[in-house]
Design a protein around this motif. Structure first.
Motif, mmCIF file in Angstrom:
data_model
loop_
_atom_site.group_PDB
_atom_site.id
_atom_site.type_symbol
_atom_site.label_atom_id
_atom_site.label_comp_id
_atom_site.label_asym_id
_atom_site.label_seq_id
_atom_site.Cartn_x
_atom_site.Cartn_y
_atom_site.Cartn_z
ATOM 1 N N ASN A 32 -4.807 -11.454 1.038
ATOM 2 C CA ASN A 32 -4.521 -12.406 2.107
ATOM 3 C C ASN A 32 -5.610 -12.407 3.170
ATOM 4 O OD1 ASN A 32 -2.185 -12.944 0.760
ATOM 5 N ND2 ASN A 32 -0.803 -12.398 2.416
ATOM 6 N N ASP A 33 -6.032 -11.223 3.607
ATOM 7 C CA ASP A 33 -7.061 -11.163 4.637
ATOM 8 C C ASP A 33 -8.397 -11.678 4.122
ATOM 9 O OD1 ASP A 33 -5.692 -10.054 6.936
ATOM 10 O OD2 ASP A 33 -5.468 -8.227 5.771
ATOM 11 N N THR B 78 -12.480 -11.958 10.687
ATOM 12 C CA THR B 78 -11.629 -12.998 11.257
ATOM 13 C C THR B 78 -11.638 -12.957 12.776
ATOM 14 O OG1 THR B 78 -10.171 -12.970 9.319
ATOM 15 C CG2 THR B 78 -9.262 -13.862 11.357
ATOM 16 N N GLY C 1 -9.878 -20.481 0.243
ATOM 17 C CA GLY C 1 -8.829 -19.472 0.145
ATOM 18 C C GLY C 1 -8.822 -18.753 -1.190
ATOM 19 N N THR D 259 -3.932 -18.317 11.564
ATOM 20 C CA THR D 259 -4.138 -16.988 10.990
ATOM 21 C C THR D 259 -2.901 -16.114 11.108
ATOM 22 O OG1 THR D 259 -5.051 -16.135 13.071
ATOM 23 C CG2 THR D 259 -6.616 -17.017 11.455
ATOM 24 N N VAL E 283 -2.254 -19.082 0.986
ATOM 25 C CA VAL E 283 -2.952 -18.894 2.264
ATOM 26 C C VAL E 283 -3.581 -20.201 2.723
ATOM 27 C CG1 VAL E 283 -4.903 -17.720 3.360
ATOM 28 C CG2 VAL E 283 -3.330 -16.433 1.924
ATOM 29 N N THR F 251 -8.104 -15.438 4.172
ATOM 30 C CA THR F 251 -8.136 -15.921 5.550
ATOM 31 C C THR F 251 -9.550 -15.906 6.108
ATOM 32 O OG1 THR F 251 -5.904 -15.067 5.894
ATOM 33 C CG2 THR F 251 -7.189 -15.570 7.853
ATOM 34 N N GLY G 109 -1.598 -20.154 5.822
ATOM 35 C CA GLY G 109 -2.176 -18.943 6.367
ATOM 36 C C GLY G 109 -1.540 -17.705 5.754
#
Length: 746
Positions: free
Chosen positions: A511-512, A576, A536, A595, A664, A515, A668
């Motif tokens: 996920n990160d 991020t 993504g 986010t 995502v 993002t 997000g």
């Protein structure tokens, strides 16, 4: 009796190491005083320090050196030492090489306290920050040590993941405060990066110095009893110590040091981990020497990172926490890949349990020094149980026995074995999804009842009702359903793949990574919009490839995959935060909401890529369902049942990455949906099934319900769906960690 060779070798190297670190720290301190804005060279700095020729009367020198560089350097020295000592104390009291204030949620608790002070009370001074940070750190420290005090709670993997749960909960509560105030966010987005750039004068440091001194004093006083505690609670009591009091004193010391450090420089993760681990490698089991070395290493690393932050991106300053993360993340990876991992207290959860939760021959009792006969008996029983489970599963897969609770449905040459319980679970979840959709469409419509809303969802009733629901509400709901289903299915795939209930996309860095990739594409885009829909999935793929390659493959070393995923998440999160800090306030505010995970403004057009992806990927996931079931065993057993583990693992990995990346891109990084969905679905459908459909439906329902709750919980203010899921998901993860069920044991 002579000490072990390792201990003797460590003892001989402590004194030279201390001297070398002290010399390096002195050199870094001198460099810190001579580098920075103001164009003041080493000679003029030395003149000011020695007050030669009245240098201190020079207004420019007094400003640059006396008010900026000197206080900043002193702050870096004290904050680095405080975090290093705090990390070493936590590692000692929990007997866990991965214990650190950032990883265990203590920093997040302190951050929540500071943000609450800014948003609710308007605090803007370091002393006020201390009071708020102290309160948050007390709560976090108490929860961490409460988990460590439970039976088996001090295992490294459980503590790290408990810290992730605490950090997510505190982070969600922080977001609740931040998203509702642009002014608070403007302060928070720079403070959360961790920086020493705002240090001016010694006023704040002077007020916080007594707190740091008290923390260091407590650390010194608990050194001897904490060394006795390493032998076990019973032996510590026999030596006249009180384990409960020792842990309480450690908690107070860690809280004081962490709270003061966060108040001065913001949350800086990985520094305590890095300092504590290196100190242990250099000093062995000698706690006093480890604390001294940890303080020196922490101070050296933070001063070096602060110097680098001033020069790597001139005329701007890089966030010091990002540089520390770039140093600390590789060290964290080195820890889990170490050949001496067993001596550090790390265990492999995949090797500890059989498919049905039976303990294998490497029982934890052996780690505690139990008798060999009992351990052998337990190992034999565990081996027989695991072998019986494998044989039963093999017979079932080959169709040699009839399984109770299933019925064969045949139509001509085709036949289907339909299990009762999973079928009823899917029907029940479909009903829950329908209720969630109706409730979400109804929420906020004061002049429409539930019955009218239900008819409007399906296109019946008043024309205005149908237009209002289907055009303005249903698009957002469909986007939530698609994203939730994708996250639920991705979580089920990764959990089964890694043979660990806690291996989810957010904990694997997927996920990160997605993002960060989306935000980087926004920064590179001329229009500054979310035009790069493919960013993504690409970011998720890069993240999972790195995690898999570094950890040595999914399913083989479960703890490696999770801990490397945490390191990857930290690096991606740093990217991020840097992107957000460099954008204008309006742009950063809207991106920050995204986010956090948000469905605001999402509709049919955004949900189409995920719906297309689901239409392609779900049949593929169902097709590999049989391979997933046998993949719960070791590769040799899976191969004997006709499966190809390597191919199945690769296919499942690609499916999970694609699904998580698409999700995502829609809303997000919505946390904990991928964790909770398979756990809930498995409870409903039974432990012998891989609940692919159930996980999809559960994820869809959870996202829609969380979005609905976020829209109605505060009148006039909308909470992002990711904030709601984080606040509620953290306690859920703690329940999974601390539960006694074999299905959720880590």
């Amino acid at each position: 009796m002579e000490p072990p060779p390792e201990a003797a070798r460590a003892s001989r190297t402590v004194t030279p190491t201390v001297i070398a670190l002290a010399a390096a720290l002195f050199a870094l301190t001198a460099l810190s005083l001579t580098v920075g804005a103001g164009e003041v060279g080493p000679g003029r700095v030395l003149d000011y320090l020695l007050d030669r020729d009245g240098a201190r009367a020079n207004a420019r020198l007094s400003l640059v050196v006396g008010d900026l560089r000197l206080p900043r350097t002193l702050t870096a020295l004290l904050v680095g030492s405080a975090l290093g000592v705090a990390g070493c104390l936590l590692q000692a009291v929990t007997r866990n090489p991965l214990a650190e204030t950032g990883l265990l949620g203590v920093n997040a608790g302190a951050s929540l306290g500071v943000v609450a002070g800014i948003a609710l009370f308007g605090f803007d001074s370091g002393y006020a920050y201390l009071v708020c940070a102290f309160t948050g750190a007390v709560v976090a420290s108490g929860l961490v040590l409460l988990i460590a005090g439970r039976r088996g709670g001090g295992s490294p993997m459980r503590l790290v993941l408990a810290g992730a749960a605490l950090g997510a909960t505190f982070g969600g509560l922080t977001n609740v405060l931040v998203v509702n105030s642009a002014e608070t966010y403007d302060t928070f987005r720079f403070w959360v990066l961790g920086s020493l750039a705002g240090v001016e004068g010694t006023g704040e440091l002077t007020r916080l110095a007594p707190v740091l001194a008290l923390g260091f004093l407590l650390a010194l006083l608990v050194t001897r009893p904490l060394s006795a505690l390493a032998l076990g609670d019973d032996l510590a009591r026999g030596l006249g110590h009180r384990p409960g009091l020792i842990r309480t004193a450690v908690a107070v010391a860690v809280t004081l040091l962490t709270a003061a450090a966060v108040a001065l420089a913001g949350p800086i993760s990985f520094l305590g981990l890095l300092a504590g681990f290196l100190a242990r490698a250099l000093a062995g089991t000698r706690l006093a020497a480890r604390l001294l070395l940890a303080g020196l290493i922490g101070a050296s690393v933070l001063v070096a990172a602060d110097v680098a932050a001033r020069v790597v991106s001139r005329p701007y300053e890089a966030p010091v926490s990002v540089i520390v993360a770039l140093i600390g993340a590789p060290v964290l990876i080195a820890i889990v890949r170490s050949k001496h991992l067993a001596s550090l207290g790390m265990t492999d959860p995949a090797a500890e349990e059989g498919p049905s939760g039976a303990r294998r021959s490497g029982d934890r009792g052996g780690d505690r020094g139990g008798d060999r006969g009992g351990r052998a008996a337990r190992g034999a029983r565990g081996a027989r149980a695991a072998r019986g489970a494998r044989l039963a599963w093999a017979a079932r897969v080959r169709g040699e026995v009839a399984v109770r609770g299933e019925v064969a449905v045949r139509r001509g040459p085709f036949s289907l074995l339909l299990p009762y319980r999973p079928a009823f679970a899917v029907l029940g979840l479909l009903l829950v999804v329908g209720c969630a959709v109706t409730l979400s469409a109804y929420a906020g419509q004061s002049d429409m009842g539930l019955a009218r809303t239900f008819r409007a969802v399906f296109g019946y009733g008043d024309h205005f009702d149908v237009l209002l629901v289907q055009k303005f509400r249903l698009g957002r709901i469909v986007a939530g359903l698609a994203a939730g289903a994708a996250l639920g299915l991705a979580g089920c795939l990764t959990q089964t793949l890694a043979r660990n209930r806690l291996a989810t996309p957010e904990l694997l860095g997927v996920n990160d990574g997605a993002t960060a990739a989306v935000l980087v594409s926004v920064s590179l885009s001329a229009s500054g919009t979310f035009g790069a829909w493919w960013a993504g999935p690409v970011g998720a793929l890069v993240a999972v490839l790195v995690v898999t390659a570094v950890s040595g493959g999914l399913g083989q070393r479960g703890y490696r995959v999770l801990v490397v995923g945490l390191a990857m998440s930290a690096l991606a999160s740093a990217v991020t935060q840097v992107v957000l800090a460099r954008r204008s306030l309006n742009s950063a505010s809207s991106l920050y909401v995204w986010t956090s995970g948000s469905l605001n403004g999402r509709g049919y057009s955004v949900a189409v890529p995920v719906l297309i992806g689901l239409a392609v990927l779900v049949p593929l996931a169902l097709a590999v369902g049989r391979g997933l079931r046998v993949l719960r065993f070791d590769d040799a057993t899976a191969a004997s049942l006709g499966s190809r583990p390597a191919r199945t693992r690769l296919l499942c990995l690609l499916l999970a990455v694609a699904l998580a990346g698409l999700a995502v891109g829609v809303c997000g990084p919505v946390g904990f949906v991928a964790l909770a969905s398979p756990v809930i679905a498995s409870r409903l459908s039974g432990p012998l099934r891989v609940p692919l459909l159930g996980s999809m439906l559960t994820g869809a329902a959870l996202v829609v319900l969380a979005d609905t709750l976020g829209r109605i919980v505060f009148d006039g203010t909308e909470l992002p769906v990711g904030v709601v899921s984080a606040v509620l998901g953290g306690p859920f993860l703690l329940w999974v960690l601390l539960g006694r069920s074999a299905a959720t044991r880590v």
